[in-house]
Design a protein around this motif. Structure first.
Motif, short mmCIF file in Angstrom:
data_model
loop_
_atom_site.label_atom_id
_atom_site.label_comp_id
_atom_site.label_asym_id
_atom_site.label_seq_id
_atom_site.Cartn_x
_atom_site.Cartn_y
_atom_site.Cartn_z
N GLU B 183 -15.84 -80.05 -34.63
CA GLU B 183 -14.51 -79.73 -34.12
C GLU B 183 -13.82 -78.69 -34.99
O GLU B 183 -13.17 -77.78 -34.49
CB GLU B 183 -13.66 -81.00 -34.11
CG GLU B 183 -13.50 -81.61 -32.74
CD GLU B 183 -12.65 -82.87 -32.85
OE1 GLU B 183 -13.23 -83.93 -33.10
OE2 GLU B 183 -11.42 -82.76 -32.69
N LEU B 184 -13.98 -78.86 -36.33
CA LEU B 184 -13.37 -77.92 -37.25
C LEU B 184 -14.00 -76.54 -37.07
O LEU B 184 -13.31 -75.52 -37.09
CB LEU B 184 -13.57 -78.38 -38.69
CG LEU B 184 -12.65 -79.50 -39.16
CD1 LEU B 184 -13.08 -79.99 -40.53
CD2 LEU B 184 -11.20 -79.04 -39.20
N ALA B 185 -15.31 -76.52 -36.85
CA ALA B 185 -16.01 -75.25 -36.72
C ALA B 185 -15.48 -74.49 -35.52
O ALA B 185 -15.45 -73.25 -35.51
CB ALA B 185 -17.51 -75.48 -36.60
N HIS B 225 -1.23 -79.21 -37.79
CA HIS B 225 -1.38 -80.25 -36.77
C HIS B 225 -2.81 -80.30 -36.24
O HIS B 225 -3.38 -81.38 -36.05
CB HIS B 225 -0.40 -79.98 -35.63
CG HIS B 225 -0.42 -81.03 -34.60
ND1 HIS B 225 0.03 -82.30 -34.83
CD2 HIS B 225 -0.89 -81.01 -33.32
CE1 HIS B 225 -0.13 -83.01 -33.74
NE2 HIS B 225 -0.71 -82.26 -32.82
N ALA B 226 -3.39 -79.13 -36.03
CA ALA B 226 -4.75 -79.07 -35.51
C ALA B 226 -5.72 -79.74 -36.47
O ALA B 226 -6.63 -80.45 -36.06
CB ALA B 226 -5.16 -77.61 -35.26
N ILE B 227 -5.48 -79.50 -37.75
CA ILE B 227 -6.37 -80.10 -38.76
C ILE B 227 -6.17 -81.61 -38.76
O ILE B 227 -7.13 -82.38 -38.76
CB ILE B 227 -6.03 -79.54 -40.17
CG1 ILE B 227 -6.13 -78.02 -40.18
CG2 ILE B 227 -6.91 -80.19 -41.22
CD1 ILE B 227 -7.50 -77.47 -40.44
N ASP B 228 -4.90 -82.01 -38.73
CA ASP B 228 -4.61 -83.44 -38.75
C ASP B 228 -5.28 -84.14 -37.58
O ASP B 228 -5.76 -85.26 -37.70
CB ASP B 228 -3.09 -83.68 -38.66
CG ASP B 228 -2.42 -83.31 -39.95
OD1 ASP B 228 -3.13 -83.22 -40.97
OD2 ASP B 228 -1.20 -83.10 -39.92
N GLU B 229 -5.27 -83.45 -36.45
CA GLU B 229 -5.79 -84.07 -35.25
C GLU B 229 -7.27 -84.42 -35.41
O GLU B 229 -7.72 -85.47 -34.96
CB GLU B 229 -5.60 -83.13 -34.07
CG GLU B 229 -5.22 -83.85 -32.82
CD GLU B 229 -4.67 -82.87 -31.81
OE1 GLU B 229 -3.64 -83.17 -31.21
OE2 GLU B 229 -5.27 -81.78 -31.64
N VAL B 230 -7.99 -83.56 -36.08
CA VAL B 230 -9.41 -83.79 -36.28
C VAL B 230 -9.62 -85.08 -37.07
O VAL B 230 -10.51 -85.87 -36.80
CB VAL B 230 -10.06 -82.60 -37.01
CG1 VAL B 230 -11.52 -82.91 -37.33
CG2 VAL B 230 -9.95 -81.35 -36.17
#
Lengths: 169, 688
Positions: B183-185, B225-230
């Motif tokens: 997901e991070l990638a 937020h995107a990082i947190d979501e992962v």
């Protein structure tokens, strides 16, 4: 046996002798660790608790605390004896999860305080399913009579007296 | 002369924690962009007294830290600095940090210096308003941003360095780091560095444990937020630290490209984590979240801060009592029959005073419920910003007073309920708009008195409970039969069943039940009950009914056979003699009594309690006491009513156990014990 060892180890490390309060239930003689006995009272009417086994006689007010009274004869399925003014209630302290609880047991008579050499205590034999030995800590012979030593903490666990989580009491 | 300062520490801690609460609520009340001097002054004063106190007691770490906060607040007060969201975020983070420091000192633990340094750096950073410059960079410890402190400006973010150390159990909970990395990638240019240090020898290795930790770098303008979501699902199962790479860094180091910068940053992160303190810090954050309520309960339980007005009343009462006493002893000294009236007057005065004295003593233990409520604005803010929801939290009746014990024991269950509402009840803004509701969800927390009870309601206008789904789930779990007929109420009650929702946390409804059995048990242990009203798509209301105090109760003695029981006066609606022609039987057994058009189920107390020597076996011979329990009415059939009296509640469980149908015991005037009846328990018994 471990309980017994603990008992011996913690409270009597400097002596080989233990003291027990002996009492009778029918023809049998029992003993409880004298340090667990808070007081001895005469029988007085209790307040009945609904829907509990018959040997849980009810509760009494002991200087502001509500204390359950348990009839040991009925608990051990011995013959019922009519309560008289001489019927005795032994108030015991039991330790459970770092808390001290108090309960009263109804016995026929209190007889003596007995010194017992801990070497002479025999581990309770198993009687199969015929006799419940779960509260018995050991047996000892005193003047040719057998004394059954009871484990107060296990007595308290009677039928889940402690199985409720009572974080808020 | 030397004074032992330690004796004042406890007071200092209490005042400081109070001050921190004031600061927190003050910060939450600040309007963006608008300088409210009064509010800032309040915050400033609280900070100032913490600084002063900690200086006096030699807690220099605290006073130094507070000093930086003060500087910032001072600038805001003077209007030199604007009230912005990032500034408030930093201050709120500092309040948390300060609270943690004080707790550590109070418990004689080590202060987490890394965390303090981070927050201080973040403060100074915000204070200077200029981001990192090269001259500072030697001592500057980059602020590790945790979930609770959102980043200053996402737009400048060039990438993220994430230190991700899962707990041993991560894999067992069904989470797979590989999926998260994928997901991070997808978010940007992605590099993974694995740390194998924690892996034990082959013989000690359990293949299902997770011993690896990772340093991850994602480049790109990605929001926090995107990082947190992962990492959303594993938040509680790992130590997570993430740090933004800002564009300024790159401009200050023009010769190196981004990935080099990242490597530098990794180096510094790695260096810090070698000290293992970062990880500890992260753990502290996670743990604190859970332990907070408990530890605060443990700490405040020894003392109570009382309004001096209440003490004055008490002293007045005692004065009156003394006068009455001397008057009575005067009468007693030379008593003659002619003085009988005087004696009677004195006694009735004594009675009145005793009662008033009792009331004012009880009053001392009463605290406003705002002690519990005050934590929720912060929680709502954190949760809404974390989940991207818009939530308006309203507190009503915060000044309603409740017994201290109730306040303390109530806080855990209430946190659970409010969190459920915020998390599961309120939908995402777009979902709300699509459903034709306003974008902002409302959660209302209201406390009010009703009869001898306090009612606390958590209301939301979220999606409500789906009865069909609850039912399906309960059947799936084998909790009810497939053909069970349940009323709406019974259906909602399903969420209180233990184990109802342990599985499938991911479905949108099941989270509602997590720990609800514990919540209900705690409420019941307080002698209260909890009910749910819900409408699909419209929202839910969860109402907790609790007795005002756990010590004394207004009771009605009732006689059944030779026994006396106490009914809480608040649960009695009326008592009546009944006539045979209004009694109906259902299925030959269940009896009902027709009262003003409603068929009340009759509960014969002597039957469910197996009372011997009952006087009234025919319904026409005894009395029917109409009682209310959990919103429904029942007719309780007893021999007779005796007097009303206030009874002191004694726990049955202290030495004995819980008995169904009985909430506690009390001691009557003659020294005997009477049981206090519990209506919901009686209903359960009679249904068996």
């Amino acid at each position: 046996m471990t309980e017994l060892n603990n008992l011996i180890g913690s409270e009597f490390s400097d002596t080989n002798s233990l003291q027990f309060l002996s009492f009778t239930l029918g023809n049998e003689e029992y003993g409880v660790d004298i340090l667990r006995v808070q007081e001895i009272r005469s029988w007085e009417p209790v307040s009945r608790i609904p829907n509990v086994p018959a040997y849980e006689k009810g509760v009494v007010n002991l200087r502001g605390s509500i204390v359950p009274i348990i009839d040991l004869r009925e608990r051990f399925n011995l013959d019922n004896i009519v309560y008289t003014p001489l019927t005795v209630v032994v108030v015991l302290q039991a330790h459970f999860e770092a808390k001290t609880r108090i309960m009263g047991i109804v016995v026929d008579t209190v007889s003596d305080v007995i010194n017992v050499d801990k070497k002479n205590i025999q581990i309770s034999p198993t009687f199969g399913t015929k006799v419940s030995t779960e509260f018995i800590n050991g047996l000892v012979s005193v003047n040719e009579r057998m004394l059954i030593l009871l484990d107060v903490d296990k007595l308290l666990k009677l039928e889940g007296v402690t199985d409720e989580h009572d974080n808020y009491s | 002369m030397s004074i032992d300062m330690v004796q004042f520490h406890q007071v200092f801690f209490e005042e400081s924690f109070e001050g921190l609460d004031t600061m927190e609520s003050g910060l939450l009340n600040l309007d963006m962009g608008d300088v409210d001097v009064d509010e800032i002054n309040t915050i400033f004063r609280a900070a100032h007294s913490i600084k002063g106190g900690s200086g006096t007691f030699g807690f220099s770490a605290v006073s130094d830290f507070t000093h930086v906060m003060e500087t910032m607040l001072d600038e805001m007060r003077d209007g030199r600095r604007k009230v912005t969201k990032p500034a408030i975020d930093v201050l709120l983070g500092s309040v948390d940090c300060l609270r943690e420091m004080l707790r550590a000192i109070q418990n004689e633990d080590e202060i987490n210096l890394v965390s303090v340094a981070e927050h201080k750096a973040a403060l100074e950073n915000a204070l200077n308003n200029t981001d990192v410059n090269s001259s500072q960079s030697d001592q500057f410890i980059p602020p590790l941003i945790n979930v609770a402190t959102p980043v200053a400006a996402d737009s400048q973010v060039e990438g993220w360095v994430i230190s991700f150390s899962p707990h041993v159990n991560l894999l067992r909970t069904g989470n797979d780091p590989v999926r998260m990395f994928r997901e991070l990638a997808e978010l940007g240019d992605f590099t993974v560095n694995v740390d194998l240090q924690g892996v034990p020898d082959l013989y000690d290795l359990d293949a299902e444990d997770c011993h690896l930790s990772w340093k991850l770098i994602v480049n790109g303008a990605i929001s926090a937020h995107a990082i947190d979501e992962v990492f959303d699902w594993v938040e509680d199962e790992c130590d997570l630290a993430k740090q933004a790479i800002y564009s300024q860094m790159a401009t200050h180091l023009p010769d190196v490209n981004i990935s080099d910068v990242s490597l530098n940053v990794i180096a510094s992160v790695a260096e810090l984590s070698n000290k293992t303190e970062i990880i500890q810090h992260a753990e502290v954050i996670h743990k604190e979240d859970k332990d907070e309520s408990k530890s605060s309960v443990a700490k405040v339980s020894n003392s109570i801060r009382v309004d001096t007005g209440k003490i004055d009343t008490l002293i007045n009462m005692v004065g009156e009592l003394v006068i009455t006493q001397s008057m009575l002893s005067l009468v007693g000294e030379h008593f003659e029959v002619t003085k009988l009236d005087q004696l009677k007057n004195g006694l009735s005065q004594l009675e009145r005073h005793t009662r008033e004295l009792q009331e004012s003593v009880m009053n001392i233990r009463m605290l406003p419920i705002s002690f519990v409520f005050s934590r929720f604005p912060r929680m709502a803010r954190d949760i809404s910003s974390k989940l991207g929801k818009k939530i308006d939290l309203k507190l009503i009746g915060e000044n309603t007073e409740v017994d201290k014990t109730v306040v303390e024991l109530l806080s855990d269950p209430l946190v659970h309920l409010v969190r459920n509402s915020l998390d599961h009840g309120i939908e995402m803004p777009e979902v709300r708009l699509a459903a034709g509701k306003s974008e902002t969800g409302t959660v209302i927390l209201e406390a009010y008195h009703r009869g001898g009870n306090i009612v606390i309601e958590v209301r939301d206008d979220g999606k409500g409970l789906d009865k069909g789904m609850l039912r399906a789930k309960a059947i799936e779990k084998g909790l009810i039969a497939t053909d069970a007929v349940l009323t709406d109420k019974q259906t909602y009650e399903l969420i209180f069943m233990p184990g109802f929702s342990t599985a499938e946390k991911l479905t949108d409804i099941s989270g509602r039940g997590v720990g609800m059995d514990v919540v209900r048990r705690n409420i019941q242990a307080l002698g209260g009950n909890i009910e749910i009203i819900s409408e699909l798509g419209k929202g839910s209301t969860i109402a907790i009914h609790l007795p005002l105090t756990l010590a004394i109760l207004d009771g009605q003695s009732i006689a059944v056979g030779d026994e006396i029981y106490i009914l809480p006066l608040g649960s009695i609606v009326e008592s009546l003699n009944i006539k045979e022609d209004r009694i109906n039987r259902v299925g030959g057994k269940g009896e009902t009594f027709l009262l003003r058009g409603i068929y009340l189920p009759i509960i014969r107390l002597h039957e469910i309690f197996n009372v011997p020597n009952v006087k009234a076996t025919k319904l026409t011979e005894g009395l029917l006491v109409v009682v209310e329990g959990q919103g429904e009415r029942y007719g309780l059939f007893v021999d007779d009513l005796l007097g009303q009296q206030q009874v002191v509640i004694k726990s049955l469980e202290a030495n004995y156990r819980r008995v169904e149908g009985v909430s506690a015991a009390t001691i009557l005037g003659d020294g005997s014990v009477a049981l206090i009846l519990d209506i919901p328990g009686l209903v359960r018994l009679s249904n068996q």
